[in-house]
Design an enzyme around this catalytic site. Structure first.
Site: not given
Ligand code: PLP
Length: 395
Positions: A188
């Protein structure tokens, strides 16, 4: 050209140093660094309440629990998203209602929200700022008001995009609904390895999520060891969860936060280079590019191939193209295979692929290009050149 990975974290010596310091301090789990991370994050996005959690999934679950989502309640979610957005609804034994996206964007269609909001038992909507592009929050928030729904923002992609209001204040994407949730997963826009941040302006949601984040205990671990009250003395007010973030992760988060403006600028630069590079293909109608909305974090850069009016054909063509580009060393991905097409959700809601036509169409024609701060100009040029060659010459 060496293979170009689809995604890479931007971590370096600052993060290594911060982790080393955290470990040397002997306080490894949630403590002072996590508190500092929450405070620094709150200051950045100008929200009063922030809670660090060990994933955005955990944060979304806390959000639904805090607003009171109960068994058999209904929650509107897009299908064009990652599994986490809908699974948290099932954690609460509630029912996800999948809303289609707009015909010309990957974002949830407010008209679809309104259609579904008329059903009995709908309590909330989770919107996803897909790729980091802002949903139509004005329309969505007014619908939430009209139908008395909580608005939860899955802002997993959205940090640190902002827009300026008329007074020049920065309005961060993910801070306009009742509760917003950011992800710090490895790929991210900023990362703590695994982690997330929950933000809200409502003190009652904050208090509830804070308690539920750690076993339903009414004091945090840190306070337990620093308060003057006996450290063993605490109460359990609900069967909570284990969703706290460690200080090791927060140390990384603090270092990443300092670099986040630079990351945001880099991502915008890369997006602009793609727009320039693909302009001719787009003008010829051979590909479609994302909307160049300035209110965008550019976590993802998805492009769409020309439609052949049949989603299975599009799907095949798209997959072939991805395979030839993979052979040329370009890492690509698809965001996302729609949730209503997954075996589990087919049984929950009895969905057919064609039930959400815009989602199906976009899914069958899209793939995402590499976009991350360390991506080099020469790599971007190579990606553009190879895609143009493949689309124009078919080879
Ligand atoms: C990555 C992601 C999540 C979950 O994030 P985590 O930190 O891995 O739990 C939720 N929603 C979207 C749209 C994502 O891309």
């Amino acid at each position: 050209m060496k293979a170009i990975p689809f995604a890479l974290p931007s971590t370096g010596k600052e993060e290594i140093k911060a982790v080393k310091k955290a470990i040397t301090s002997n306080w490894l789990t949630t403590g002072r660094l996590t508190q500092q991370f929450e405070e620094a994050f709150a200051k950045k996005i100008q929200k009063p309440y922030t809670l660090a959690v060990n994933s955005a999934t955990a944060g979304l679950h806390l959000a639904l629990e805090a607003v009171g989502i109960a068994p058999d309640d209904k929650v509107i979610v897009p299908s064009y998203t990652f599994a986490a957005t809908a699974e948290v609804v099932r954690y609460q034994r509630a029912i996800p209602l999948f809303a289609d996206i707009l015909p010309d964007s990957p974002l949830i269609d407010p008209a679809e929200i309104e259609k579904l909001a008329k059903q009995k038992g709908v309590k909330a909507v989770i919107v996803v700022h897909y790729a980091g592009q802002s949903c139509d929050m004005q329309a969505i928030l007014s619908l939430c008001k009209k139908y008395n729904l909580f608005c939860i923002e899955d802002a997993a992609h959205a940090f640190s995009a902002y827009k300026e209001d008329s007074e020049g204040n920065h309005i961060y994407l993910g801070t306009q609904g009742d509760i917003g949730v950011y992800s710090f997963y490895a790929t991210k826009t900023i990362t703590t390895g695994e982690g997330g941040m929950v933000v809200t302006s409502h003190p009652q949601f904050y208090e509830r999520m804070k308690v539920m984040r750690l076993h339903g205990i009414d004091r945090t671990i840190w306070n337990r060891y620093t308060d003057t009250k006996a450290s063993w003395e605490y109460d359990v007010v609900a069967p909570g969860f284990k969703y706290n973030l460690t200080d090791i992760a927060s140390a990384i988060g603090l270092a990443q936060l300092k670099k986040s403006d630079f990351f945001y600028t880099r991502r915008k630069e890369i997006a602009l280079q793609y727009f320039e590079g693909f302009r001719q293909l787009e003008e010829k109608g051979l590909i479609e590019l994302p909307q160049n909305d300035f209110f965008h974090s550019w976590h993802l850069f998805p492009i769409q191939i020309q439609s052949q009016k049949d989603w299975q054909k599009n799907h095949r063509k798209r997959t072939e193209m991805m395979q030839s580009l993979a052979k040329r060393g370009i890492g690509l991905s698809v965001h996302y295979k729609p949730l209503h097409m997954m075996s589990y959700y087919k049984t929950v809601g009895n969905y057919q692929p064609e039930d959400l036509p815009n989602t199906l169409d976009r899914y069958s024609r899209s793939f995402s290009l590499p976009i991350y701060p360390s991506l080099k100009k020469s790599q971007i040029r190579y990606i553009i050149k190879e895609i143009i060659r493949l689309i124009e010459n078919g080879s």
